[in-house]
Design a protein around this motif. Structure first.
Motif, PDB file in Angstrom:
ATOM      1  N   UNK A   1      -3.639 -51.629  15.383  1.00 24.86           N
ATOM      2  CA  UNK A   1      -4.127 -51.606  16.775  1.00 24.86           C
ATOM      3  C   UNK A   1      -3.621 -50.382  17.534  1.00 24.86           C
ATOM      4  N   UNK A   2      -2.534 -49.779  17.046  1.00 24.13           N
ATOM      5  CA  UNK A   2      -1.965 -48.611  17.713  1.00 24.13           C
ATOM      6  C   UNK A   2      -2.315 -47.297  17.006  1.00 24.13           C
TER       7      UNK A   2
ATOM      8  N   UNK B   1       7.910 -53.867   1.378  1.00 17.59           N
ATOM      9  CA  UNK B   1       7.688 -52.938   0.269  1.00 17.59           C
ATOM     10  C   UNK B   1       8.045 -53.659  -1.018  1.00 17.59           C
TER      11      UNK B   1
ATOM     12  N   UNK C   1      19.023 -42.508   6.439  1.00 14.40           N
ATOM     13  CA  UNK C   1      19.125 -43.419   7.585  1.00 14.40           C
ATOM     14  C   UNK C   1      19.926 -42.791   8.724  1.00 14.40           C
ATOM     15  N   UNK C   2      19.489 -43.063   9.939  1.00 13.54           N
ATOM     16  CA  UNK C   2      20.188 -42.510  11.108  1.00 13.54           C
ATOM     17  C   UNK C   2      21.588 -43.108  11.263  1.00 13.54           C
TER      18      UNK C   2
ATOM     19  N   UNK D   1      13.319 -45.355   3.079  1.00 13.98           N
ATOM     20  CA  UNK D   1      13.006 -45.868   4.417  1.00 13.98           C
ATOM     21  C   UNK D   1      11.518 -46.144   4.515  1.00 13.98           C
ATOM     22  N   UNK D   2      11.145 -46.787   5.602  1.00 16.87           N
ATOM     23  CA  UNK D   2       9.733 -46.931   5.955  1.00 16.87           C
ATOM     24  C   UNK D   2       9.542 -46.369   7.353  1.00 16.87           C
TER      25      UNK D   2
ATOM     26  N   UNK E   1      -1.430 -48.002   3.798  1.00 17.16           N
ATOM     27  CA  UNK E   1      -0.050 -47.636   3.455  1.00 17.16           C
ATOM     28  C   UNK E   1      -0.047 -46.377   2.599  1.00 17.16           C
TER      29      UNK E   1
ATOM     30  N   UNK F   1       1.599 -47.411   7.662  1.00 19.50           N
ATOM     31  CA  UNK F   1       2.974 -47.377   7.160  1.00 19.50           C
ATOM     32  C   UNK F   1       3.143 -46.281   6.114  1.00 19.50           C
TER      33      UNK F   1
ATOM     34  N   UNK G   1      -1.031 -47.810  -5.288  1.00 16.77           N
ATOM     35  CA  UNK G   1      -1.083 -46.393  -4.939  1.00 16.77           C
ATOM     36  C   UNK G   1      -1.832 -45.592  -6.005  1.00 16.77           C
TER      37      UNK G   1
ATOM     38  N   UNK H   1       6.345 -44.676  10.289  1.00 12.40           N
ATOM     39  CA  UNK H   1       4.961 -44.862  10.729  1.00 12.40           C
ATOM     40  C   UNK H   1       4.333 -43.508  10.985  1.00 12.40           C
TER      41      UNK H   1
ATOM     42  N   UNK I   1      11.297 -53.757   8.391  1.00 11.59           N
ATOM     43  CA  UNK I   1      10.789 -53.556   7.032  1.00 11.59           C
ATOM     44  C   UNK I   1      11.738 -54.190   6.029  1.00 11.59           C
TER      45      UNK I   1
ATOM     46  N   UNK J   1       5.861 -45.340   3.172  1.00  7.21           N
ATOM     47  CA  UNK J   1       7.058 -45.639   2.377  1.00  7.21           C
ATOM     48  C   UNK J   1       7.616 -44.317   1.873  1.00  7.21           C
TER      49      UNK J   1
ATOM     50  N   UNK K   1       2.477 -52.526  -0.739  1.00  6.76           N
ATOM     51  CA  UNK K   1       3.050 -52.927   0.535  1.00  6.76           C
ATOM     52  C   UNK K   1       2.266 -54.123   1.043  1.00  6.76           C
TER      53      UNK K   1
ATOM     54  N   UNK L   1       7.568 -44.984  17.033  1.00  4.06           N
ATOM     55  CA  UNK L   1       7.041 -46.061  17.891  1.00  4.06           C
ATOM     56  C   UNK L   1       7.938 -46.288  19.084  1.00  4.06           C
TER      57      UNK L   1
END
Lengths: 132, 132
Positions: free
Chosen positions: A26-27, B33, A108-109, A44-45, A96, A31, B116, A47, B96, A33, B45, A67
């Motif tokens: 909708x946005x 995933x 990862x942050x 990570x995943x 995806x 996704x 995929x 968008x 996720x 991967x 996914x 997002x």
């Protein structure tokens, strides 16, 4: 909200054949991967929208749509933790992507190598394939 | 639509600590995933809600929520292509999951081993880590 939700393909420089293959939520997002190309670890995943995918396919580095911040986010621009693109595949129904990358530093942050180490393992009952 | 979109945690048998950790989209869903546990190949996914995750954690087999059919879908019940659960991890921001499985047969409904391969590779410019 006074405007309808975006479901149509936006204007981008993306190949029209790929635009037609994508199925957006909708946005306007799908996704992505992210997998380390050699170890095959899932990092990570994220968008993407059409424009983020267009940039990812042409720049050699991964760009997401954030997002939470509602802006483009080229991985590594602030952290130095670049994701160099090795291959991009789309799934059977177009909602995806699997992006194989060479990840510099932590994906990862939070500082862990993958975002799934940061979140952790959930208690699960294992299943086992029956002996044939 | 006369009812508000679901954003709150629904009633399930899922551990309240996990319920609190999950971040759901406007439809109450999060991404899962699916990765083959030994080869580390990313198979597909899918989407889960709290109840689908609860079943996946307790039944030893993966259950999704089908967005197109709007129903629970325990992988393999009709195809025989079961996904036996090996481990389930959640990511840093709770939207996720990474589910490692032992996949029986083809993961994709098109008959290819992964979804995929069914969608195919997109043309991408490769990026390369600078020599240090």
């Amino acid at each position: 909200m006074t405007t309808p939700l975006q479901t149509a393909a936006p204007q981008t420089s993306l190949d029209p054949a790929i635009v037609a293959q994508l199925k957006r939520d909708e946005n306007g997002l799908f996704a992505a991967i992210i997998q380390q190309f050699d170890s095959k670890e899932v990092l990570m995943l994220g968008w993407m929208n059409d424009e983020a995918l267009g940039r990812t396919l042409t720049e050699g580095r991964v760009t997401f749509w954030s997002r939470s911040r509602q802006e483009y986010w080229r991985k590594g621009d602030t952290s130095g933790h670049y994701q160099y693109v090795k291959s991009v595949s789309i799934d059977c129904d177009g909602d995806a992507l699997l992006v194989q990358v060479d990840q510099v530093g932590a994906a990862c942050h939070t500082g862990t190598p993958t975002c799934f180490e940061a979140g952790g393992v959930l208690p699960a009952v294992s299943g086992t394939r029956p002996v044939e």
